[in-house]
Motif scaffolding. Structure first.
Motif, short mmCIF file in Angstrom:
data_model
loop_
_atom_site.label_atom_id
_atom_site.label_comp_id
_atom_site.label_asym_id
_atom_site.label_seq_id
_atom_site.Cartn_x
_atom_site.Cartn_y
_atom_site.Cartn_z
N GLY A 237 0.94 -1.21 -0.04
CA GLY A 237 0.09 -0.07 -0.08
C GLY A 237 0.79 1.26 0.04
N GLU A 238 0.16 2.30 -0.18
CA GLU A 238 0.75 3.62 -0.25
C GLU A 238 0.56 4.35 0.77
N PRO A 279 -1.40 -4.36 7.03
CA PRO A 279 -1.08 -2.77 7.80
C PRO A 279 -1.56 -1.69 6.77
N ASN A 280 -2.25 -0.78 7.71
CA ASN A 280 -2.78 0.34 6.78
C ASN A 280 -2.72 1.62 7.63
N GLU A 281 -2.32 2.63 6.96
CA GLU A 281 -2.09 4.01 7.58
C GLU A 281 -3.57 4.76 7.97
N LEU A 282 -3.55 5.19 9.51
CA LEU A 282 -4.63 5.92 9.47
C LEU A 282 -4.62 7.49 9.59
N ALA A 283 -5.46 8.27 9.85
CA ALA A 283 -5.42 9.76 9.45
C ALA A 283 -4.39 10.27 10.51
N ASN A 284 -4.09 9.85 11.45
CA ASN A 284 -3.17 10.18 12.66
C ASN A 284 -1.65 9.95 12.51
N GLY A 285 -1.58 8.96 11.39
CA GLY A 285 -0.12 8.55 10.91
C GLY A 285 0.09 7.12 11.48
N ASN A 286 -0.49 6.78 12.67
CA ASN A 286 -0.52 5.47 13.07
C ASN A 286 -0.88 4.34 11.93
#
Length: 405
Positions: A237-238, A279-286
């Protein structure tokens, strides 16, 4: 005396009729019970119930749920919160392994093409071969095929597509690969992952080879896995910064790759993870991760969890497990998506269970895939035996993300 005898005879006849009726009822009940016993569904998951299982309208995230049965022939379903199918795609390829909606509302789909002979045992279980974009009517408006594509392909923000694929590692590197079941290489070869970035015209413009960047002394195959694969990627993923995140199941590791240099700039390994997915990125960067939990280093108990990990500190800042933990476990596939209201949609993939939890872990929606079939993988294996309702990943979309519905 006579009247008493007649009365006694009448009562006896009535009692006999009642007795006969009772025997008939008992006999009928016995037949019903016998039929019911004979018709007991021998599939454990289906016997427990499928379709909509739970729904709290006050706490769910409003929208539609997209999922692709792994045992299907190319069907992709969109459900409302009542568990009703409101839209269906019928694509020309069986899943390899799932689909998701693009920002324009079209479906991006990873499909499976025929591959004979397979690279190694169980290659058919997770191979892809084709990625495509289809509109709401199922018209294919873009398609790209690669024989070594597997698991995942995603549309990048620049309009290109990134693919997970496999390749043989150099023979000189094979003796350095540690772990796995001895003697299970693929005719002496070991495969690892390679990433391809492909333009809409089908040109490969960026390539990344796992074997060039992973240290065999650090990244060891789980002892129970076979050695025909070193890394076994299951997600690409990006991120918001343009870098690439990848999940490697066989070495229980998530990495972030610098898009410009190709160097690995972040890792989370088997001290935390156990054969994780998505694994995928959340809006808070986590980073949100489905941690499958097979072959954990620090406990013998098999259980899955969903964790939110700080990218800066690598600390777990949120976690979902069941009580007791073993009630929630999928040894392979699966995923999790953070929703806009703070809830999390979880796919317990092996059992086709899709459910939504609040930040406190309260289940507010649950659906079990009702579509069962045998996975035709062309070979005998435990993962392919019996009828299954597996789902690789599922996603929830707000109504405005499905404008054509």
């Amino acid at each position: 005396m006579l009247s008493r005898k007649v009365g006694w005879v009448k009562r006896s006849a009535t009692q006999q009729n009642n007795a006969n009726l009772g025997l008939e009822i008992v006999s009928s009940l016995f037949k019903i019970m016998t039929i019911a016993t004979a018709l007991v569904d021998q599939n454990t998951i289906r016997r427990r119930g499928t379709g909509l299982r739970a729904y709290n309208p006050d706490k769910v995230f409003k929208g539609y749920t997209l999922f692709t049965p792994l045992t299907g022939n190319g069907e992709v379903y969109l459900l409302n919160l009542e568990g009703e199918v409101v839209h269906q795609w019928d694509l020309p390829y069986s899943p390899g392994l799932y689909g998701y909606l693009l920002p324009n509302g079209n479906l991006f789909y990873n499909g499976k093409t025929l591959d004979i002979p397979p690279h190694f045992p169980l290659w058919a279980a997770f191979k892809g071969g084709v990625v495509l974009e289809a509109d709401s009517k199922g018209n294919i408006i873009w398609e790209y095929k690669h024989p070594n594509h597997h698991h995942d392909g995603r549309r990048l923000r620049n309009g290109n597509t990134i693919l997970l694929a496999i390749e043989k590692i150099p023979q000189s590197l094979i003796p350095r690969i540690k772990g796995g079941v001895p003697g299970t290489e693929a005719d002496g070869d070991i495969y690892a992952d390679v990433l391809y970035e492909v333009t809409p015209g089908g040109e490969i413009v960026w390539t990344w080879h796992a074997y060039e960047h992973l240290d065999p002394d650090i990244f060891t195959i789980t002892l129970q896995d076979q050695r025909h694969e070193w890394t076994h990627g299951n997600t690409v993923g990006e991120l918001a910064d343009g870098n690439i995140i990848v999940s490697f199941r066989n070495i229980s590791t998530v990495v972030i790759i610098d898009r410009h240099t190709g160097e690995i700039i972040w890792t989370l390994g088997d001290d935390v993870l156990a054969q994780q997915h998505f694994p995928n990125e959340l809006a808070n960067g986590n980073i949100l991760i489905f941690d499958n939990g097979a072959h954990r280093r620090h406990t013998a108990l098999n259980f899955s969890r969903v964790i939110e990990v700080s990218r800066q500190t690598k600390e777990i800042v949120w976690e979902y497990t069941d009580k007791p933990p073993q009630n929630f476990f999928s040894s392979y596939i699966s995923g999790a998506q953070r929703l806009a209201n703070g809830n999390t949609l979880i796919t317990e993939g092996a059992y086709g269970r899709i459910f939504e939890v609040t930040v406190t872990g309260e289940i507010v929606w649950e659906y079990v895939n009702p579509h069962f079939a045998v996975r035709n993988l062309g070979e005998k294996s435990a993962v392919a035996s019996g009828e299954q309702n597996s789902v690789f990943r599922a996603f929830r979309y707000a109504p405005e993300e499905v404008p054509w519905l």
